[in-house]
Design an enzyme around this catalytic site. Structure first.
Site, PDB file in Angstrom:
ATOM      1  N   ASP A  85      23.995 -11.282   4.311  1.00  0.00           N
ATOM      2  CA  ASP A  85      24.304 -12.083   3.005  1.00  0.00           C
ATOM      3  C   ASP A  85      25.862 -12.140   3.223  1.00  0.00           C
ATOM      4  OD1 ASP A  85      24.053 -13.966   0.870  1.00  0.00           O
ATOM      5  OD2 ASP A  85      24.274 -12.047  -0.292  1.00  0.00           O
TER       6      ASP A  85
ATOM      7  N   MET B 124       8.597   4.616   5.122  1.00  0.00           N
ATOM      8  CA  MET B 124       8.708   3.347   4.625  1.00  0.00           C
ATOM      9  C   MET B 124       9.812   3.156   3.539  1.00  0.00           C
ATOM     10  SD  MET B 124       6.431   1.741   6.338  1.00  0.00           S
ATOM     11  CE  MET B 124       7.206   0.514   6.052  1.00  0.00           C
ATOM     12  N   GLU B 125      10.282   4.369   2.996  1.00  0.00           N
ATOM     13  CA  GLU B 125      11.379   4.320   1.923  1.00  0.00           C
ATOM     14  C   GLU B 125      12.693   4.269   2.964  1.00  0.00           C
ATOM     15  OE1 GLU B 125       8.748   5.859   1.520  1.00  0.00           O
ATOM     16  OE2 GLU B 125       8.391   5.214  -0.685  1.00  0.00           O
TER      17      GLU B 125
ATOM     18  N   LEU C 246       0.568  -1.391   0.142  1.00  0.00           N
ATOM     19  CA  LEU C 246      -0.130   0.075   0.029  1.00  0.00           C
ATOM     20  C   LEU C 246       0.852   1.134  -0.027  1.00  0.00           C
ATOM     21  CD1 LEU C 246      -2.973  -1.079   2.126  1.00  0.00           C
ATOM     22  CD2 LEU C 246      -2.626  -1.408  -0.074  1.00  0.00           C
ATOM     23  N   CYS C 247       2.137   1.123  -0.316  1.00  0.00           N
ATOM     24  CA  CYS C 247       2.958   2.338  -0.272  1.00  0.00           C
ATOM     25  C   CYS C 247       2.690   3.058  -1.722  1.00  0.00           C
ATOM     26  CB  CYS C 247       4.386   2.060  -0.671  1.00  0.00           C
ATOM     27  SG  CYS C 247       5.139   2.171   1.175  1.00  0.00           S
ATOM     28  N   HIS C 248       2.626   4.315  -1.802  1.00  0.00           N
ATOM     29  CA  HIS C 248       2.611   5.046  -3.139  1.00  0.00           C
ATOM     30  C   HIS C 248       3.864   4.942  -3.823  1.00  0.00           C
ATOM     31  CE1 HIS C 248      -0.864   6.502  -0.641  1.00  0.00           C
ATOM     32  NE2 HIS C 248      -1.183   6.679  -1.785  1.00  0.00           N
TER      33      HIS C 248
END
Lengths: 145, 145, 145, 145, 145, 145
Positions: free
Chosen positions: D114, D99-100, D61-63
């Site tokens: 990793d 969120m970014e 739901l992130c734009h």
């Protein structure tokens, strides 16, 4: 990809529709949440939203745009043993948003297909069309039917 | 995403179909290569192949697979003012390839929509279905129609 | 990206865990399905599966692999006002699958963050770790705790 | 995906933090550039920037937004045998950028995982949180701790 | 996308080369780590590896494959004020790996361009070619020069 | 990724060029539409447009932008047995668009490579450069040659 620089930035909105006819047994499985891979409708809605955002990577001549809204809704049609999908896309941009709505609807329909196919492989997607769009040079448009 | 580890690696093949009804004027523009954005059929075929490869990023529970073949063909249907799309996908894997064929067909249809919509916004995608699949536990399957 | 050509193709499995601590009010909203953006747990699980598949595009030196299974499960921890996320990845390949499990868990946790943040911005993701892996040269491994 | 059309375009900034605890031997290998796959910190920073840009494809739901800045910094914490990651994201848009920043930090942490896992598989990502955000309706916000 | 089902699974390897001529001032900036955006060579190498993995999403008729190895190396050529890029790709598959090596080299070169262009916009990428490939029906092949 | 917030939004345009030298036999096959995988020039142009849109996912420090135009044109150069590729990118943004033009040109060239390589593996991409850019602080710029 056409040059849209001269077009005005207006609020644009598009609503697309499509349905998948799944047959009686699969319809009951969707309705009752009995599909082997889980609850189909919210999965399809979420996949449709992600699909709408992926539009410019899928449709070669679509402009990359910053959608201000994408939402996908499903509805059970008991008579037709079908699931209706509605996808809405909105943007404030120089270019239209029909393809985002249509891609959102279509990816939701394909996701339903994937979830329903263990029950019935003879599925059918049909009636995919644009119901409404607004904004841009031509203003409001409704499907003639 | 289901565990497919126990399934056999077999050659699997799927053929999907769909069509877009574009109306008389747009049909003539496609047929005569007169669309403002260029020659629609090869663009749609190429976009469909890329779409088939994008399937596991679009359909949440699809397995990522190494398609051994994807091809998309279009055909003009003068009577219906429609463009038919056929998408074939093949793989040697533990999981089926229907969704790749269907996604390839659908992305090709949406690409045609994008190219044709300047001429006619009231387009219709319908009759999207799986025509044939082979390989896997169930062997060969043909659409009952 | 290391050369894995000499490694044996074995069945490999990895289970990752992480949790997000959301606080009392947000926990109740998740538990009772009252979040403004909808039902958080199935969305997070689906996003986690797509995230697991996106691993080789996100983690530079991860090999592109054909996951044979990815699944993500969430669990409400009432005491800690937390949501636990478990992500399982499986493959039959020359290279391990830990990063896929960890990426799946992490994307699910970030999706929960996105859905919960209107209620509480002071969220916390912690305890992200590998619980178990099997296959490959080293055989079975369990987290020492 | 919520409708953000009515929100004001303001400059928005978010700073996220997280850390990975790697243990003594792996810490020394990172610090001294002795990891088998190469110099971990710049790789993680670059992967984090790419991860921040991938946010709308990962978080449903992130734009989709046009980040005006993304940067990721790492810092060695000798005492805790940990690597701290800070991710900053900035934008001039109608929607926030938390969120970014969080996705950037998390992808950098997973990249470190990793690179470090050949030395120690019992790693731990924790303390992932938002330190600061500004812009939008609520103005400046700092984590309460 | 051609059908590769009948081809044998063999180990295939390809080595691609290309260079970017950057001029005296930019060369010194790269060599001395003085570029405004940071240390160019490791960034280009990492971007090249990610680029090699992205090949099937970029080149329409390339098969999606599971690379078993991708590596990119850069070398400063003081005389020509150039940076040489070598990209190696390996796979055990039914289809060749040239395009992965070439795409890896090219994305590394474009990344160098992006990092160097603040110093000199008149850059030149040239001499991009396949140096070597092995595996498949034709066995070993070396560039005739 | 540099902070571009203080830069002015201006119309920016960039034109990139590159060519692939294919040799006499492959040149005739391209010109006469006799390549085994189909008509190379429109495929390369379409792939180049998609490549231009993929720029921020490929080049780590490129800003994600909303291209207002991307177009790719090919031209046969009979004398050099080469195919020239021109890629134009336009945007109204705070950041330049050179990398989009260059990536578009390069992906088109690599697509030609993929289509031509069955006829001749000893291909050469060279002369990739920026011909022109406008907009931004520095205004109009032309390649000095």
């Amino acid at each position: 990809m056409a040059d849209v620089h001269e077009k005005a930035v207006t609020r644009r909105r598009a609503l697309a529709y499509g349905r998948i006819i799944v047959g009686e047994a699969a319809f009951a499985a969707v309705r009752d949440g009995k599909l082997p891979k889980g609850d189909a409708l919210p999965m399809a809605e979420l996949a449709g939203i992600l699909g709408a955002k992926a539009t410019p990577t899928l449709i070669p001549l679509c402009h990359p745009i910053s959608l201000s809204r994408a939402s996908v809704h499903t509805r059970l049609d008991e008579c037709a043993h079908a699931i209706d999908v509605y996808a809405l896309a909105e943007i404030s941009e120089r270019t239209g948003v029909e393809m985002e709505a249509l891609t959102g609807a279509t990816v939701a329909l394909l996701t339903l297909w994937d979830l329903v196919k263990p029950v019935n492989p003879a599925l059918l997607i049909d009636a995919v069309r644009l119901l409404y769009k607004s904004g841009g040079k031509h203003g409001e448009w409704r499907h003639p039917d």
